[in-house]
Scaffold this active site. Structure first.
Site, PDB file in Angstrom:
ATOM      1  N   PHE A 297       0.846  -1.187   0.000  1.00  0.00           N
ATOM      2  CA  PHE A 297       0.000   0.000   0.000  1.00  0.00           C
ATOM      3  C   PHE A 297       0.888   1.246   0.000  1.00  0.00           C
ATOM      4  O   PHE A 297       2.116   1.135   0.019  1.00  0.00           O
ATOM      5  CB  PHE A 297      -0.910  -0.006   1.237  1.00  0.00           C
ATOM      6  CG  PHE A 297      -1.722  -1.268   1.377  1.00  0.00           C
ATOM      7  CD1 PHE A 297      -2.968  -1.371   0.787  1.00  0.00           C
ATOM      8  CD2 PHE A 297      -1.226  -2.360   2.091  1.00  0.00           C
ATOM      9  CE1 PHE A 297      -3.719  -2.544   0.896  1.00  0.00           C
ATOM     10  CE2 PHE A 297      -1.966  -3.531   2.203  1.00  0.00           C
ATOM     11  CZ  PHE A 297      -3.214  -3.620   1.606  1.00  0.00           C
TER      12      PHE A 297
ATOM     13  N   SER B 212      -6.847  -7.774  -1.013  1.00  0.00           N
ATOM     14  CA  SER B 212      -6.346  -7.177   0.224  1.00  0.00           C
ATOM     15  C   SER B 212      -6.819  -5.733   0.322  1.00  0.00           C
ATOM     16  O   SER B 212      -6.664  -4.965  -0.627  1.00  0.00           O
ATOM     17  CB  SER B 212      -4.818  -7.209   0.256  1.00  0.00           C
ATOM     18  OG  SER B 212      -4.338  -8.538   0.292  1.00  0.00           O
TER      19      SER B 212
ATOM     20  N   CYS C 249      -3.712  -4.941   6.964  1.00  0.00           N
ATOM     21  CA  CYS C 249      -4.066  -5.623   5.729  1.00  0.00           C
ATOM     22  C   CYS C 249      -4.985  -6.801   6.045  1.00  0.00           C
ATOM     23  O   CYS C 249      -4.587  -7.731   6.760  1.00  0.00           O
ATOM     24  CB  CYS C 249      -2.802  -6.113   5.017  1.00  0.00           C
ATOM     25  SG  CYS C 249      -3.134  -7.019   3.492  1.00  0.00           S
TER      26      CYS C 249
ATOM     27  N   THR D 150      -7.951  -9.670   4.376  1.00  0.00           N
ATOM     28  CA  THR D 150      -8.327 -10.351   3.143  1.00  0.00           C
ATOM     29  C   THR D 150      -9.836 -10.457   3.008  1.00  0.00           C
ATOM     30  O   THR D 150     -10.525 -10.917   3.927  1.00  0.00           O
ATOM     31  CB  THR D 150      -7.722 -11.769   3.113  1.00  0.00           C
ATOM     32  OG1 THR D 150      -6.299 -11.674   3.204  1.00  0.00           O
ATOM     33  CG2 THR D 150      -8.093 -12.487   1.822  1.00  0.00           C
TER      34      THR D 150
ATOM     35  N   ALA E 147      -7.782 -12.144  12.705  1.00  0.00           N
ATOM     36  CA  ALA E 147      -7.322 -13.310  13.451  1.00  0.00           C
ATOM     37  C   ALA E 147      -6.707 -12.928  14.788  1.00  0.00           C
ATOM     38  O   ALA E 147      -6.548 -11.752  15.118  1.00  0.00           O
ATOM     39  CB  ALA E 147      -6.313 -14.100  12.608  1.00  0.00           C
TER      40      ALA E 147
ATOM     41  N   HIS F  47       1.209  -4.272   7.597  1.00  0.00           N
ATOM     42  CA  HIS F  47       1.450  -5.136   8.749  1.00  0.00           C
ATOM     43  C   HIS F  47       1.815  -4.245   9.937  1.00  0.00           C
ATOM     44  O   HIS F  47       2.973  -3.885  10.120  1.00  0.00           O
ATOM     45  CB  HIS F  47       2.592  -6.115   8.457  1.00  0.00           C
ATOM     46  CG  HIS F  47       2.326  -6.990   7.270  1.00  0.00           C
ATOM     47  ND1 HIS F  47       3.333  -7.515   6.492  1.00  0.00           N
ATOM     48  CD2 HIS F  47       1.167  -7.416   6.717  1.00  0.00           C
ATOM     49  CE1 HIS F  47       2.810  -8.239   5.518  1.00  0.00           C
ATOM     50  NE2 HIS F  47       1.492  -8.191   5.628  1.00  0.00           N
TER      51      HIS F  47
ATOM     52  N   THR G 188       4.514  12.325   7.769  1.00  0.00           N
ATOM     53  CA  THR G 188       5.909  12.683   7.985  1.00  0.00           C
ATOM     54  C   THR G 188       6.097  13.053   9.448  1.00  0.00           C
ATOM     55  O   THR G 188       5.323  13.837  10.003  1.00  0.00           O
ATOM     56  CB  THR G 188       6.315  13.863   7.096  1.00  0.00           C
ATOM     57  OG1 THR G 188       6.150  13.500   5.722  1.00  0.00           O
ATOM     58  CG2 THR G 188       7.766  14.255   7.340  1.00  0.00           C
TER      59      THR G 188
END
Length: 203
Positions: A2, A42, A49, A51, A69, A107, A152
């Protein structure tokens, strides 16, 4: 992959704990064209991220289902998500897309906490606190992803850092609702991780 450029704000419209609470099946309403959402796609949700396992249209609104999960629930703010929670959404990067932010894996590395919010003319300044493990990857003028938004870093002092948010970002993301005590997902810059690893291996 991404870029940290949010393209929609979704809302959790269905929430179902399964597998004895070790898995949460979420239904997220959004403005994306349902015909472009394939099972297995995704979509980053507040920087996580996830699914797609199903999608459809109800009452003229697109929805898609994802599973959060146990590890996601343990390491991110997903543990706090509930019906009505608003999420920053981003579709996966396609070859040829403009890289408007920076490379983001989706992640999340952990959670940062808003220490203070200062509303300035046309902007907002947030000071955040990270764990010491993650703080070593955060540098002034470096890139950081907070709840899926590429930002930033403005200043850094020990385990705290600050970011300045422009009006457009406040308008098109969930950042406008942040306040002291809010927990957000944090993903440090991949390049900072690689640089730190290289340093470790050459010492």
């Amino acid at each position: 992959m991404f870029t940290g450029i949010v393209t929609d704000i979704g809302e959790i419209v269905s929430f179902k704990p399964v597998a004895q609470g070790q898995l949460h099946r979420l239904r997220i309403a959004c403005s994306y064209d349902q015909t472009t959402i394939a099972d297995g796609a995704s979509i980053a949700s507040n920087g996580v991220c996830l699914t797609v396992v199903a999608s459809g249209v109800a009452d003229g609104k697109t929805w898609y289902d994802v599973d959060a999960a146990a590890e996601t629930l343990a390491l991110t703010t997903a543990k706090h998500w509930k019906l009505g929670t608003k999420l920053n959404l981003e579709r996966a990067l396609k070859i040829g897309d403009e890289l408007g932010g920076h490379i983001v894996a989706g992640h999340a590395d952990g959670i940062a906490t808003i220490v203070s919010r200062e509303d300035l003319p046309d902007m907002a300044r947030f000071e955040l606190s990270a764990t010491r493990e993650l703080a070593r990857f955060i540098a002034t003028k470096g890139s950081i992803t907070l709840d899926g938004v590429s930002l930033t870093v403005n200043t850094v002092k020990d385990v705290t850092f600050s970011v300045l948010i422009i009006p457009h970002t406040l308008d098109v993301t969930t950042i406008g609702g942040w306040k002291a005590g809010t927990e957000v997902n944090i993903e440090v810059d991949l390049m900072a991780r690689y640089a730190a690893r290289l340093t470790e291996m050459t010492v």
